[in-house]
Design a protein around this motif. Structure first.
Motif, mmCIF file in Angstrom:
data_model
loop_
_atom_site.group_PDB
_atom_site.id
_atom_site.type_symbol
_atom_site.label_atom_id
_atom_site.label_comp_id
_atom_site.label_asym_id
_atom_site.label_seq_id
_atom_site.Cartn_x
_atom_site.Cartn_y
_atom_site.Cartn_z
ATOM 1 N N GLU A 67 40.817 36.660 45.818
ATOM 2 C CA GLU A 67 40.996 38.080 46.691
ATOM 3 C C GLU A 67 42.056 39.221 45.919
ATOM 4 O OE1 GLU A 67 42.956 37.103 50.519
ATOM 5 O OE2 GLU A 67 41.667 36.396 51.046
ATOM 6 N N ALA A 68 43.134 38.343 45.134
ATOM 7 C CA ALA A 68 43.705 38.882 43.787
ATOM 8 C C ALA A 68 43.361 39.610 42.952
ATOM 9 C CB ALA A 68 44.689 37.700 43.216
ATOM 10 N N MET A 69 43.808 40.649 42.061
ATOM 11 C CA MET A 69 43.824 40.756 40.720
ATOM 12 C C MET A 69 44.701 40.734 39.795
ATOM 13 S SD MET A 69 42.028 43.706 42.057
ATOM 14 C CE MET A 69 42.221 44.711 40.355
ATOM 15 N N LEU A 70 43.595 40.042 38.668
ATOM 16 C CA LEU A 70 44.256 39.152 37.227
ATOM 17 C C LEU A 70 44.087 40.031 36.359
ATOM 18 C CD1 LEU A 70 45.787 36.427 36.184
ATOM 19 C CD2 LEU A 70 42.917 35.627 36.116
ATOM 20 N N THR A 71 44.979 39.948 35.557
ATOM 21 C CA THR A 71 44.813 41.200 34.342
ATOM 22 C C THR A 71 45.781 40.366 33.230
ATOM 23 O OG1 THR A 71 46.024 42.978 35.660
ATOM 24 C CG2 THR A 71 46.216 43.270 32.766
ATOM 25 N N VAL A 72 44.944 40.000 32.092
ATOM 26 C CA VAL A 72 45.257 39.092 31.237
ATOM 27 C C VAL A 72 45.285 39.969 29.147
ATOM 28 C CG1 VAL A 72 44.524 36.996 29.807
ATOM 29 C CG2 VAL A 72 44.318 36.833 32.410
ATOM 30 N N PRO A 73 46.226 39.899 29.480
ATOM 31 C CA PRO A 73 46.327 41.442 27.507
ATOM 32 C C PRO A 73 46.170 40.358 26.157
ATOM 33 C CG PRO A 73 48.903 40.312 27.933
ATOM 34 C CD PRO A 73 47.871 39.715 29.596
ATOM 35 N N ALA A 74 44.913 39.246 26.569
ATOM 36 C CA ALA A 74 44.260 38.793 25.080
ATOM 37 C C ALA A 74 42.850 39.425 25.302
ATOM 38 C CB ALA A 74 43.817 37.331 26.289
ATOM 39 N N ARG A 75 42.706 39.457 23.395
ATOM 40 C CA ARG A 75 41.612 39.533 22.730
ATOM 41 C C ARG A 75 40.327 38.699 22.535
ATOM 42 N NH1 ARG A 75 43.877 41.188 18.581
ATOM 43 N NH2 ARG A 75 46.232 40.532 19.164
ATOM 44 N N ALA A 128 41.993 44.717 31.894
ATOM 45 C CA ALA A 128 42.237 46.217 32.926
ATOM 46 C C ALA A 128 42.359 44.362 33.530
ATOM 47 C CB ALA A 128 41.179 46.681 32.476
ATOM 48 N N PRO A 129 43.470 45.415 35.585
ATOM 49 C CA PRO A 129 42.996 44.338 36.310
ATOM 50 C C PRO A 129 41.463 43.746 36.709
ATOM 51 C CG PRO A 129 44.781 46.191 35.847
ATOM 52 C CD PRO A 129 43.429 46.624 35.000
ATOM 53 N N LYS A 130 41.503 43.179 37.166
ATOM 54 C CA LYS A 130 39.884 42.766 37.282
ATOM 55 C C LYS A 130 40.381 41.423 38.617
ATOM 56 C CE LYS A 130 35.724 40.626 35.728
ATOM 57 N NZ LYS A 130 35.133 39.734 34.911
ATOM 58 N N VAL A 131 39.011 42.142 40.044
ATOM 59 C CA VAL A 131 38.947 41.165 41.050
ATOM 60 C C VAL A 131 38.691 39.816 40.321
ATOM 61 C CG1 VAL A 131 38.388 40.753 43.448
ATOM 62 C CG2 VAL A 131 38.753 42.830 42.268
ATOM 63 N N VAL A 132 39.854 38.511 40.807
ATOM 64 C CA VAL A 132 39.141 37.276 40.660
ATOM 65 C C VAL A 132 37.925 36.761 41.136
ATOM 66 C CG1 VAL A 132 39.519 34.750 40.633
ATOM 67 C CG2 VAL A 132 42.099 36.590 40.493
ATOM 68 N N GLY A 133 37.517 37.300 42.667
ATOM 69 C CA GLY A 133 36.024 36.666 43.042
ATOM 70 C C GLY A 133 35.333 35.440 42.244
ATOM 71 N N ASP A 134 34.599 34.931 41.676
ATOM 72 C CA ASP A 134 33.859 33.742 42.051
ATOM 73 C C ASP A 134 33.992 33.388 40.494
ATOM 74 O OD1 ASP A 134 32.517 35.334 40.562
ATOM 75 O OD2 ASP A 134 30.275 34.553 41.806
ATOM 76 N N LEU A 135 35.141 34.128 39.918
ATOM 77 C CA LEU A 135 34.853 33.772 38.149
ATOM 78 C C LEU A 135 35.958 31.985 38.916
ATOM 79 C CD1 LEU A 135 35.218 34.685 35.599
ATOM 80 C CD2 LEU A 135 37.481 35.243 35.516
ATOM 81 N N ARG A 136 35.654 31.772 38.218
ATOM 82 C CA ARG A 136 36.432 29.891 37.401
ATOM 83 C C ARG A 136 36.818 29.992 36.177
ATOM 84 N NH1 ARG A 136 33.509 25.855 41.020
ATOM 85 N NH2 ARG A 136 34.118 24.741 39.285
ATOM 86 N N LEU A 137 37.874 29.413 36.345
ATOM 87 C CA LEU A 137 38.746 29.134 34.804
ATOM 88 C C LEU A 137 39.555 28.085 34.558
ATOM 89 C CD1 LEU A 137 40.674 32.827 35.394
ATOM 90 C CD2 LEU A 137 38.466 32.686 33.135
ATOM 91 N N ASP A 138 38.943 27.420 33.396
ATOM 92 C CA ASP A 138 40.167 26.347 33.143
ATOM 93 C C ASP A 138 39.821 26.668 31.747
ATOM 94 O OD1 ASP A 138 41.666 24.658 32.796
ATOM 95 O OD2 ASP A 138 40.461 23.060 33.609
ATOM 96 N N ALA A 193 47.803 40.269 41.012
ATOM 97 C CA ALA A 193 48.755 40.975 42.144
ATOM 98 C C ALA A 193 48.086 40.932 43.125
ATOM 99 C CB ALA A 193 48.851 42.576 41.449
ATOM 100 N N HIS A 194 48.523 41.612 43.746
ATOM 101 C CA HIS A 194 47.893 40.836 45.735
ATOM 102 C C HIS A 194 47.126 42.269 45.764
ATOM 103 C CE1 HIS A 194 47.624 42.126 49.737
ATOM 104 N NE2 HIS A 194 48.052 40.748 49.828
ATOM 105 N N PRO A 195 45.285 42.697 45.953
ATOM 106 C CA PRO A 195 44.244 43.228 46.535
ATOM 107 C C PRO A 195 45.379 44.791 46.450
ATOM 108 C CG PRO A 195 44.341 41.752 47.855
ATOM 109 C CD PRO A 195 44.573 40.806 47.577
ATOM 110 N N SER A 196 46.060 45.317 47.390
ATOM 111 C CA SER A 196 46.904 45.880 48.102
ATOM 112 C C SER A 196 47.614 46.685 46.671
ATOM 113 C CB SER A 196 47.806 46.337 48.477
ATOM 114 O OG SER A 196 48.498 45.483 48.126
ATOM 115 N N GLY A 197 47.954 45.941 45.588
ATOM 116 C CA GLY A 197 48.801 46.734 44.528
ATOM 117 C C GLY A 197 50.221 47.000 44.741
#
Length: 315
Positions: free
Chosen positions: A169-177, A203-213, A232-236
């Motif tokens: 449910e969270a919003m994720l931002t990663v400043p990586a190119r 840019a902020p993106k809902v994590v959703g079903d994204l699997r990260l390692d 970030a919380h989805p409420s911002g």
């Protein structure tokens, strides 16, 4: 009273903030503002799982086969990720660090890394935790006590929360190119642009079903030289920033999909690193720490917004 299984507990307080550092591995056990957990930590009597809050020295992440060469010498590390055939997360996670300073808002712990099979180098390592007005700041310094240069890398493994039950449910931002594509063992096989991929989180993106390692590089930095990863919380209205100071040129993001079911996808591990996985073999980002030289990395956590009726910190 039962003795703690994680050693001495050093509690830091500043305003509504509270953090606990433990003797075992100088790990960050907990960090909260008021009733809001900023990280998903571990209990005083718990066995630390998933590398939670641990300092990863003298290398972060993985070394394939635990085998590398340094100045023509072939070296073999123990394989403590045996299912994948890797040496993982350094040599100081399961040793007792010395508490050399403890005040209301500052803790300093030190340890000696002695020469040993696979890593025949002699280092002194110091970790300083400070609670300030803008959150928690961490500085980890390694000094080479040896007569020859030593290979060195740093990482740390906090699991960050944003007040949601699951990270989906969270919003994720990663400043990586760029991101590093890895194989089934978690070892990098290619560096690729994030543009046009699911890993473009600039840019902020809902994590959703994204699997990260997933390791990320080519980090964009602000005017203070910091790269800021935000959950970030989805409420911002609230969230947690992890900032990476100079020298932390990579960050690993892990959504906890392989953790035990009751811990899975409850937080995002945001791991500042000086080098990518397998750096002892590839040489990418690897630090050659000369005799008597020191290397310091600074990173920190800034909670912001309001939660549980507590105003945390300004955005």
């Amino acid at each position: 009273m039962q003795e703690s299984r994680t050693g001495r507990q050093v509690t830091l307080r500043r305003g509504a903030q509270r953090a606990v550092i433990v003797e075992l591995g100088a790990a960050l056990r907990s960090y909260a503002v008021g009733e809001r957990a900023v990280i998903a930590g571990f209990g005083e009597q718990a066995l630390i799982t998933g590398g939670r809050g641990q300092i990863l020295v003298p290398w972060p992440n993985r070394i394939g086969d635990g085998r590398y060469s340094w100045h023509g010498e072939a070296l073999q590390l123990p394989l403590n990720e045996p299912t994948a055939g890797n040496a993982i997360h350094g040599l100081l996670r399961w040793v007792a660090w010395r508490v050399v300073e403890a005040t209301d808002s500052r803790a300093v712990l030190e340890v000696t890394l002695w020469p040993q099979p696979g890593y025949p180098f002699h280092l002194a390592v110091r970790a300083a935790y400070v609670l300030g007005e803008s959150g928690l700041e961490v500085a980890v310094t390694a000094r080479n006590l040896d007569v020859r240069a030593a290979p060195y890398g740093f990482g740390q493994h906090p699991y960050v929360t944003a007040g949601t039950a699951v990270v989906d449910e969270a919003m994720l931002t990663v400043p990586a190119r760029t991101w590093l594509r890895t194989d089934e063992r978690g070892l990098p096989v290619a560096t690729e642009p994030v543009a046009g991929t699911a890993y473009d989180l600039r840019a902020p993106k809902v994590v959703g079903d994204l699997r990260l390692d997933t390791p990320f590089g080519d980090l964009d930095r602000d005017a203070d030289g910091r790269a800021v990863v935000r959950l970030a919380h989805p409420s911002g209205e609230s969230g947690t920033d992890v900032w990476l100071g100079e020298g932390a040129d990579y960050v690993q993001l892990y959504t906890g999909d392989t953790l035990p079911s009751d811990e899975r996808r409850r937080a995002v591990a945001i791991e500042p690193m000086t080098c990518p996985p397998d750096a002892f073999r590839s040489g990418t980002g690897l630090i050659s720490l000369g005799p008597g030289e020191r290397h310091t990395v600074r990173w920190g956590i800034t909670p912001w917004g309001a939660a549980h009726g507590v105003t945390i910190l300004p955005e």
